[in-house]
Design a protein around this motif. Sequence first.
Motif, PDB file in Angstrom:
ATOM      1  N   LEU A  66       0.852  -1.192   0.000  1.00 49.87           N
ATOM      2  CA  LEU A  66       0.000   0.000   0.000  1.00 49.87           C
ATOM      3  C   LEU A  66       0.889   1.243   0.000  1.00 49.87           C
ATOM      4  O   LEU A  66       1.689   1.427   0.920  1.00 49.87           O
ATOM      5  N   LEU A  67       0.754   2.071  -1.002  1.00 47.78           N
ATOM      6  CA  LEU A  67       1.625   3.246  -1.140  1.00 47.78           C
ATOM      7  C   LEU A  67       0.770   4.509  -1.161  1.00 47.78           C
ATOM      8  O   LEU A  67      -0.040   4.708  -2.069  1.00 47.78           O
ATOM      9  N   ASP A  68       0.950   5.366  -0.157  1.00 44.15           N
ATOM     10  CA  ASP A  68       0.129   6.574  -0.049  1.00 44.15           C
ATOM     11  C   ASP A  68       0.898   7.800  -0.545  1.00 44.15           C
ATOM     12  O   ASP A  68       1.716   8.346   0.199  1.00 44.15           O
ATOM     13  N   GLU A  69       0.642   8.207  -1.747  1.00 43.95           N
ATOM     14  CA  GLU A  69       1.303   9.364  -2.372  1.00 43.95           C
ATOM     15  C   GLU A  69       2.802   9.367  -2.068  1.00 43.95           C
ATOM     16  O   GLU A  69       3.339  10.352  -1.561  1.00 43.95           O
ATOM     17  N   PRO A  70       3.502   8.273  -2.388  1.00 41.18           N
ATOM     18  CA  PRO A  70       4.888   8.146  -1.937  1.00 41.18           C
ATOM     19  C   PRO A  70       5.844   9.091  -2.662  1.00 41.18           C
ATOM     20  O   PRO A  70       6.956   9.285  -2.192  1.00 41.18           O
ATOM     21  N   LEU A  71       5.428   9.665  -3.767  1.00 37.98           N
ATOM     22  CA  LEU A  71       6.360  10.504  -4.528  1.00 37.98           C
ATOM     23  C   LEU A  71       6.065  11.991  -4.386  1.00 37.98           C
ATOM     24  O   LEU A  71       6.734  12.816  -4.998  1.00 37.98           O
ATOM     25  N   SER A  72       5.065  12.321  -3.574  1.00 37.06           N
ATOM     26  CA  SER A  72       4.601  13.714  -3.599  1.00 37.06           C
ATOM     27  C   SER A  72       5.614  14.696  -3.014  1.00 37.06           C
ATOM     28  O   SER A  72       5.541  15.888  -3.284  1.00 37.06           O
ATOM     29  N   ASN A  73       6.589  14.200  -2.230  1.00 33.92           N
ATOM     30  CA  ASN A  73       7.574  15.134  -1.683  1.00 33.92           C
ATOM     31  C   ASN A  73       8.822  15.259  -2.545  1.00 33.92           C
ATOM     32  O   ASN A  73       9.786  15.915  -2.150  1.00 33.92           O
ATOM     33  N   LEU A  74       8.827  14.607  -3.711  1.00 34.26           N
ATOM     34  CA  LEU A  74      10.006  14.671  -4.578  1.00 34.26           C
ATOM     35  C   LEU A  74       9.801  15.733  -5.656  1.00 34.26           C
ATOM     36  O   LEU A  74       8.677  15.999  -6.060  1.00 34.26           O
ATOM     37  N   ASP A  75      10.896  16.300  -6.150  1.00 29.52           N
ATOM     38  CA  ASP A  75      10.740  17.273  -7.239  1.00 29.52           C
ATOM     39  C   ASP A  75      10.404  16.545  -8.538  1.00 29.52           C
ATOM     40  O   ASP A  75      10.590  15.335  -8.658  1.00 29.52           O
ATOM     41  N   ALA A  76       9.913  17.303  -9.500  1.00 23.94           N
ATOM     42  CA  ALA A  76       9.286  16.719 -10.695  1.00 23.94           C
ATOM     43  C   ALA A  76      10.181  15.704 -11.412  1.00 23.94           C
ATOM     44  O   ALA A  76       9.722  14.631 -11.804  1.00 23.94           O
ATOM     45  N   LYS A  77      11.442  16.016 -11.563  1.00 25.17           N
ATOM     46  CA  LYS A  77      12.333  15.154 -12.331  1.00 25.17           C
ATOM     47  C   LYS A  77      12.563  13.816 -11.612  1.00 25.17           C
ATOM     48  O   LYS A  77      12.463  12.750 -12.214  1.00 25.17           O
ATOM     49  N   LEU A  78      12.870  13.914 -10.328  1.00 26.30           N
ATOM     50  CA  LEU A  78      13.135  12.717  -9.526  1.00 26.30           C
ATOM     51  C   LEU A  78      11.882  11.844  -9.454  1.00 26.30           C
ATOM     52  O   LEU A  78      11.935  10.623  -9.526  1.00 26.30           O
ATOM     53  N   ARG A  79      10.761  12.495  -9.336  1.00 24.79           N
ATOM     54  CA  ARG A  79       9.469  11.821  -9.314  1.00 24.79           C
ATOM     55  C   ARG A  79       9.319  10.879 -10.487  1.00 24.79           C
ATOM     56  O   ARG A  79       8.907   9.743 -10.349  1.00 24.79           O
ATOM     57  N   GLU A  80       9.677  11.382 -11.663  1.00 20.62           N
ATOM     58  CA  GLU A  80       9.495  10.601 -12.874  1.00 20.62           C
ATOM     59  C   GLU A  80      10.419   9.378 -12.871  1.00 20.62           C
ATOM     60  O   GLU A  80      10.016   8.292 -13.258  1.00 20.62           O
ATOM     61  N   THR A  81      11.691   9.582 -12.419  1.00 27.43           N
ATOM     62  CA  THR A  81      12.643   8.466 -12.359  1.00 27.43           C
ATOM     63  C   THR A  81      12.167   7.407 -11.376  1.00 27.43           C
ATOM     64  O   THR A  81      12.117   6.221 -11.712  1.00 27.43           O
ATOM     65  N   VAL A  82      11.798   7.839 -10.168  1.00 29.82           N
ATOM     66  CA  VAL A  82      11.401   6.876  -9.138  1.00 29.82           C
ATOM     67  C   VAL A  82      10.129   6.140  -9.561  1.00 29.82           C
ATOM     68  O   VAL A  82       9.966   4.945  -9.313  1.00 29.82           O
ATOM     69  N   ARG A  83       9.241   6.868 -10.249  1.00 28.76           N
ATOM     70  CA  ARG A  83       8.004   6.295 -10.775  1.00 28.76           C
ATOM     71  C   ARG A  83       8.291   5.081 -11.670  1.00 28.76           C
ATOM     72  O   ARG A  83       7.718   4.015 -11.496  1.00 28.76           O
ATOM     73  N   VAL A  84       9.226   5.271 -12.604  1.00 30.39           N
ATOM     74  CA  VAL A  84       9.571   4.191 -13.538  1.00 30.39           C
ATOM     75  C   VAL A  84      10.214   3.029 -12.783  1.00 30.39           C
ATOM     76  O   VAL A  84       9.879   1.860 -13.007  1.00 30.39           O
TER      77      VAL A  84
END
Length: 353
Positions: free
Chosen positions: A158-176
Amino acid sequence: MQDIVMELKHINKFFGDHQVIHDVSFQVKKGDFVTLLGPSGCGKTTILRMIAGFYEPDSGEIHLAGRQIERVPPYARNTAMVFQEYALFPHMNVYENVSYGLRVRRRSAEVIREKVGEALALMQLTGLEDRYPNQMSGGQQQRVAVARALVMEPDVLLLDEPLSNLDAKLRETVRVELRNIQQQMGLTTIYVTHDQQEALSMSDAVIIMKDGYLHQQGEPHDIYFEPRTPFVADFIGTTNLIQVEGKNALWVNYGEDVLELDATCPEGRYTVSIRPEAIRLSENVISRGEGNCLRGTITHSMFLGEKMRYFLRDKLGHEWLGDIHDPGRKVYTGEVSMMFRSERTHLVLEEAM
Ligand SMILES: Nc1ncnc2c1ncn2[C@@H]1O[C@H](COP(=O)(O)OP(=O)(O)O)[C@@H](O)[C@H]1O
Ligand SMILES: [Mg+2]
């Protein structure tokens, strides 16, 4: 056929006399990445917390891996949750944080070493075992939080908005990365976000919520092309919503015009959704093209590089958006014909909840 590993049946939840979840039911297939999507306050976190066991539903059932669990305490469910605010133990280093759950479960030192090593490698944290949370970036702390959940090999992650504290670029990398790891491990995952791009790009299925009601569950393509409520149509992407008069036919009246639809419209007032990218423009007066055609006046236009965005007003005074992709230097002005195919003239059958 994929097995159903989790099911919520008619879940209702109140805080005091305020009902925040209304009769929510859905199923999750084993190995799927399912996203709960909706605006802030719609009940996403509340649903995750009920699955993890931190809240009890007032009524309804939760089934996970063949067990009915809505009254089972959190530690006796095989779930793992990553909170929005990572919640690492500040006095523990990375290794201690990630191994914590396995130590509580009294797994052998050997098993712990192996599983923690694997999880750290997957999250690209190898070598950072001795760091403390305050010695790491937000992105690294987030990975530690995910690694700590992965080692538990939960029936559902269960992941609750786990990327929301990252900046846009890092968000995309971690997402993939996250999606790759989830697929490699075949890990059933429920992911919460309010970001529609994230939901469309990562998910096997998307569940759209508003004000505690489930509006639609479906594959990303279905949600985008066949929204079932006006809210879903408007929340996912951008769209033109118009009110039409149904006559129990494949066409409807819109003012003096007739529009052909992708489905039969029953008698009565209904909403039709037409995406801006489905619209083509012409300076010619077109009487009968292939598909639908309305006259409109351009009130404003914006050059956005890959597309021109036009703001138009039709004969009834309704405002439209039309996106013309790869526009080159062509700019339309004044009165034009707006054309769109009937299969992209989508009838929204259900009203807002
Ligand atoms: N512990 C709580 N006590 C009272 N109200 C709560 C509590 N947690 C959430 N709520 C309310 O429940 C609704 C849904 O909240 P939440 O599940 O956190 O939404 P989301 O995660 O989609 O932003 C909101 O109206 C919120 O204010
Ligand atoms: Mg939340």
